[in-house]
Design an enzyme around this catalytic site. Structure first.
Site, PDB file in Angstrom:
ATOM      1  N   GLU A   1      49.198   0.000 -13.638  1.00 44.46           N
ATOM      2  CA  GLU A   1      48.451   0.706 -12.587  1.00 44.46           C
ATOM      3  C   GLU A   1      47.134   1.135 -13.206  1.00 44.46           C
ATOM      4  O   GLU A   1      47.116   2.065 -14.007  1.00 44.46           O
ATOM      5  CB  GLU A   1      49.211   1.950 -12.127  1.00 44.46           C
ATOM      6  CG  GLU A   1      50.567   1.688 -11.518  1.00 44.46           C
ATOM      7  CD  GLU A   1      50.461   1.112 -10.124  1.00 44.46           C
ATOM      8  OE1 GLU A   1      51.432   0.482  -9.697  1.00 44.46           O
ATOM      9  OE2 GLU A   1      49.414   1.297  -9.474  1.00 44.46           O
TER      10      GLU A   1
ATOM     11  N   CYS B   1      43.216   8.056  -9.488  1.00 44.45           N
ATOM     12  CA  CYS B   1      42.920   6.623  -9.612  1.00 44.45           C
ATOM     13  C   CYS B   1      42.466   6.003  -8.292  1.00 44.45           C
ATOM     14  O   CYS B   1      41.566   5.182  -8.264  1.00 44.45           O
ATOM     15  CB  CYS B   1      44.144   5.901 -10.143  1.00 44.45           C
ATOM     16  SG  CYS B   1      45.622   6.270  -9.197  1.00 44.45           S
TER      17      CYS B   1
ATOM     18  N   LYS C   1      55.177   7.788 -23.811  1.00 44.52           N
ATOM     19  CA  LYS C   1      54.001   8.201 -24.599  1.00 44.52           C
ATOM     20  C   LYS C   1      53.030   8.826 -23.605  1.00 44.52           C
ATOM     21  O   LYS C   1      52.218   8.140 -22.994  1.00 44.52           O
ATOM     22  CB  LYS C   1      53.377   6.979 -25.289  1.00 44.52           C
ATOM     23  CG  LYS C   1      52.615   7.286 -26.563  1.00 44.52           C
ATOM     24  CD  LYS C   1      51.480   8.285 -26.431  1.00 44.52           C
ATOM     25  CE  LYS C   1      50.197   7.681 -25.874  1.00 44.52           C
ATOM     26  NZ  LYS C   1      49.144   8.721 -25.646  1.00 44.52           N
TER      27      LYS C   1
ATOM     28  N   GLU D   1      33.987   3.250 -12.313  1.00 39.46           N
ATOM     29  CA  GLU D   1      34.880   4.374 -12.031  1.00 39.46           C
ATOM     30  C   GLU D   1      34.367   5.611 -12.765  1.00 39.46           C
ATOM     31  O   GLU D   1      34.218   5.597 -13.976  1.00 39.46           O
ATOM     32  CB  GLU D   1      36.285   4.025 -12.515  1.00 39.46           C
ATOM     33  CG  GLU D   1      37.292   5.057 -12.119  1.00 39.46           C
ATOM     34  CD  GLU D   1      38.701   4.677 -12.515  1.00 39.46           C
ATOM     35  OE1 GLU D   1      38.891   4.273 -13.674  1.00 39.46           O
ATOM     36  OE2 GLU D   1      39.598   4.782 -11.669  1.00 39.46           O
TER      37      GLU D   1
HETATM   38  P1  NAP Z   1      43.486   5.505 -20.857  1.00 37.04           P
HETATM   39  O1  NAP Z   1      42.543   5.802 -21.937  1.00 37.04           O
HETATM   40  O2  NAP Z   1      43.743   4.081 -20.511  1.00 37.04           O
HETATM   41  O3  NAP Z   1      44.824   6.254 -21.259  1.00 37.04           O
HETATM   42  C1  NAP Z   1      46.032   6.106 -20.567  1.00 37.04           C
HETATM   43  C2  NAP Z   1      47.180   6.184 -21.554  1.00 37.04           C
HETATM   44  O4  NAP Z   1      47.121   5.055 -22.424  1.00 37.04           O
HETATM   45  C3  NAP Z   1      47.112   7.421 -22.447  1.00 37.04           C
HETATM   46  O5  NAP Z   1      48.427   7.846 -22.735  1.00 37.04           O
HETATM   47  C4  NAP Z   1      46.442   6.870 -23.687  1.00 37.04           C
HETATM   48  O6  NAP Z   1      46.652   7.638 -24.839  1.00 37.04           O
HETATM   49  C5  NAP Z   1      47.081   5.502 -23.779  1.00 37.04           C
HETATM   50  N1  NAP Z   1      46.360   4.519 -24.583  1.00 37.04           N
HETATM   51  C6  NAP Z   1      45.052   4.531 -24.953  1.00 37.04           C
HETATM   52  N2  NAP Z   1      44.779   3.442 -25.721  1.00 37.04           N
HETATM   53  C7  NAP Z   1      45.923   2.746 -25.840  1.00 37.04           C
HETATM   54  C8  NAP Z   1      46.291   1.523 -26.490  1.00 37.04           C
HETATM   55  N3  NAP Z   1      45.406   0.803 -27.198  1.00 37.04           N
HETATM   56  N4  NAP Z   1      47.549   1.087 -26.394  1.00 37.04           N
HETATM   57  C9  NAP Z   1      48.469   1.780 -25.672  1.00 37.04           C
HETATM   58  N5  NAP Z   1      48.190   2.942 -25.056  1.00 37.04           N
HETATM   59  C10 NAP Z   1      46.934   3.421 -25.123  1.00 37.04           C
HETATM   60  O7  NAP Z   1      43.089   6.210 -19.529  1.00 37.04           O
HETATM   61  P2  NAP Z   1      42.598   7.693 -19.394  1.00 37.04           P
HETATM   62  O8  NAP Z   1      41.145   7.757 -19.649  1.00 37.04           O
HETATM   63  O9  NAP Z   1      43.445   8.569 -20.202  1.00 37.04           O
HETATM   64  O10 NAP Z   1      42.922   7.937 -17.850  1.00 37.04           O
HETATM   65  C11 NAP Z   1      42.020   7.638 -16.822  1.00 37.04           C
HETATM   66  C12 NAP Z   1      42.216   6.221 -16.307  1.00 37.04           C
HETATM   67  O11 NAP Z   1      43.532   6.042 -15.795  1.00 37.04           O
HETATM   68  C13 NAP Z   1      41.302   5.894 -15.154  1.00 37.04           C
HETATM   69  O12 NAP Z   1      40.737   4.623 -15.347  1.00 37.04           O
HETATM   70  C14 NAP Z   1      42.224   5.860 -13.937  1.00 37.04           C
HETATM   71  O13 NAP Z   1      41.839   5.042 -12.890  1.00 37.04           O
HETATM   72  C15 NAP Z   1      43.490   5.413 -14.518  1.00 37.04           C
HETATM   73  N6  NAP Z   1      44.608   5.885 -13.690  1.00 37.04           N
HETATM   74  C16 NAP Z   1      45.232   5.004 -12.872  1.00 37.04           C
HETATM   75  C17 NAP Z   1      46.275   5.407 -12.055  1.00 37.04           C
HETATM   76  C18 NAP Z   1      46.976   4.444 -11.155  1.00 37.04           C
HETATM   77  O14 NAP Z   1      48.074   4.751 -10.691  1.00 37.04           O
HETATM   78  N7  NAP Z   1      46.436   3.294 -10.880  1.00 37.04           N
HETATM   79  C19 NAP Z   1      46.685   6.739 -12.082  1.00 37.04           C
HETATM   80  C20 NAP Z   1      46.026   7.623 -12.906  1.00 37.04           C
HETATM   81  C21 NAP Z   1      44.980   7.172 -13.716  1.00 37.04           C
HETATM   82  P3  NAP Z   1      45.671   8.854 -25.266  1.00 37.04           P
HETATM   83  O15 NAP Z   1      44.753   9.149 -24.131  1.00 37.04           O
HETATM   84  O16 NAP Z   1      46.600   9.944 -25.559  1.00 37.04           O
HETATM   85  O17 NAP Z   1      44.924   8.417 -26.483  1.00 37.04           O
END
Ligand code: NAP
Ligand code: MG
Length: 474
Positions: A243, A277, A168, A377
């Protein structure tokens, strides 16, 4: 591959996504529960069907073929990613080496899976051993900030171990994942081994993390979503790899080689416009060099070209979305009110960039660890320079965060470096460099940055389980 033919290709993918032809592989762009269900059924059937009879050597050959196809199509993949999420071509093209290396790492691991035998203390003629088996169907949920590379942590490990996958990708950036799945099929991967459901996290992601037919979730994303996934996974006790977010400390001592530390610490945050991240966003600089360091970094930041990501002289592209732009500007505009000093950047870019989500690489000085920009963040190109005096003091400050993803130190003194290596509470520590990842070694987080490792033996082990076997030979 030219940019225009890349655009045609992207257009074709979008047409497929939105196409009404229900015989195509993609029947709708916004996946819902039924789509997740169909994908999990397909992944389960493949896992228990022909895919389970593939030998490690066959899977290794498949991964080598995939590597070659990815290499041959890399220009197109880089363009798709750039158009989809805004990272400049200079960055996406540059990821080629790292991605090919990851695929080769996973291909080598196919032949490196082994159980154990041991002398047993049971009576009779018993032979005992433990063998390794693939855990089953993996749900891969990834964010928008770098799907071109991050998808491989899931795909590579699954293909290496004999698992199957339902991906996904983030709704803001799904296209490179869809194109890669085409290449996987072209390489000869059987139907059902890797499936993609696009759509929203709250719908498709939630359905996947709750689905009883999924054995493991590999998630990269925010800490808030990570917690929701933990809750949803309780339905069938799924194993998890999480992660999550970070607020990583990057520590510069006065004895550091500043010619390396200035650009190194700047790009530890500005790379990918701060949407990384493990970005080193809390920049601790020893007080005696704070002024000089901040000034030099502000000068360096001015040399970075922000603009059209398809322009091959551009180093930083736009942020991903209006939502992200609003969030980043809110932090930029709020910092001076908390007492931080703006030392460079600080605004959205105007002129011909005014209609895009472009912001200046930004540096705040005289930040304290308690300010919002130092605690939360941002996920944008914003550096908080926090002064410190002693090594003990900076360790206390560095560890005063709920996160534990990365950290770094810049110094010429080996004992100072080692004190930081051992003292920083984070899954990865860099010395006189930042952001390097070797799949052999891997990286991961602790505290609110999650658990489970990407890369290394631990990553492969997490896609396998151990089965204890006792054989009575009579
Ligand atoms: P996010 O909102 O957590 O989204 C990540 C993924 O999870 C997307 O595919 C999102 O779908 C999905 N998602 C959202 N709500 C969900 C739920 N209730 N159940 C299951 N899946 C769900 O994060 P983001 O804002 O897109 O990305 C930024 C964040 O990612 C930052 O906090 C960053 O630190 C973190 N990140 C961490 C790493 C690492 O390796 N540690 C790497 C990259 C990013 P949709 O967005 O399509 O709705
Ligand atoms: Mg999102």
């Amino acid at each position: 591959m030219t940019i225009s033919s890349g655009l045609c290709r992207l257009f074709a993918i979008v047409v497929l996504l939105h196409g009404q032809n229900h015989t195509s592989r993609w029947t709708r762009s916004m996946g819902v529960d039924q789509d997740v269900d169909a994908a999990v059924v397909a992944a389960r059937a493949a896992f228990e069907g022909p895919w389970s009879r593939w030998t490690p050597y066959q899977r290794q050959c498949l991964l080598v073929k995939i590597r070659d196809l990815v290499e041959a199509n890399f220009d197109e993949l880089a363009i798709i990613e750039t158009l989809d999420m805004g990272a400049p071509l200079t960055r996406t093209r540059n990821l080629k080496g790292a991605i090919l290396q990851m695929i080769m790492y996973f291909s080598s691991q196919t032949m490196n899976v082994a159980g154990e035998t041991s002398g047993n203390s049971l009576p009779g003629n018993i032979t005992s051993m433990s063998i390794k088996a693939p855990v089953g169907v993996i749900g891969g949920i990834i964010p928008w900030n770098g799907p071109l590379i991050s998808q491989w942590w899931v795909l590579g490990a699954a293909l290496a171990t004999g698992c199957t996958v339902v991906m996904k990708p983030a709704e803001d950036a799904s296209l490179s994942v869809l194109r890669v799945v085409e290449l996987l099929h072209e390489a000869g991967m059987p139907e059902g081994v890797v499936n993609v459901v696009t759509g929203y996290g709250a719908i498709a992601g939630e359905a996947l993390s709750r689905h009883p037919g999924v054995d493991r979730i590999a998630f990269t994303g925010s800490t808030v979503t990570g917690r929701k996934i933990i809750e949803a996974s309780a339905t069938n006790m799924k194993k998890l790899q999480l992660e999550l977010g970070g607020k990583s400390p990057d520590i510069v001592f006065a004895d550091a080689d500043l010619d390396k530390a200035v650009p190194g610490a700047a790009m530890a945050v500005f790379t990918n416009s701060g949407q990384v991240c493990y970005a080193g966003t809390r920049l601790f600089v020893q007080r005696t060099i704070q002024e000089e360091f901040t000034q030099r970094m502000a000068e360096f930041a001015k040399t970075l070209k922000v603009g059209d990501p398809l322009d091959s002289s551009v180093q930083l592209g736009p942020l991903i979305s209006q939502k992200q732009l609003d969030k980043v500007l809110d932090y930029m505009h709020g910092a001076p009110k908390e007492g931080a000093t703006l030392a460079g950047g600080g605004e959205r870019l105007g002129g011909e960039l005014a209609s895009g989500y472009f912001v200046e690489p930004t540096i705040f000085a005289n930040v304290t660890n308690s300010m919002r920009i130092a605690r939360e963040e941002i996920f944008g190109p914003v550096i908080s320079v926090i002064p410190f005096d002693t090594a003990d003091e900076v360790l206390t400050l560095a560890n005063d965060t709920e996160y534990g993803l990365g950290g770094a130190v810049w110094t010429r003194d080996m004992s100072t470096a080692l004190k930081m290596v051992h003292g920083i509470h984070a899954g990865t520590v860099w010395v006189n460099c930042y952001g390097m990842v070797d799949p052999n070694v891997g990286f991961g987080g602790i505290k609110m940055s999650g658990y489970g490792v990407k890369g290394s033996r631990g990553h492969i082990d997490a896609y396998l389980y151990s089965k204890s076997v006792y054989i009575n030979a009579g």
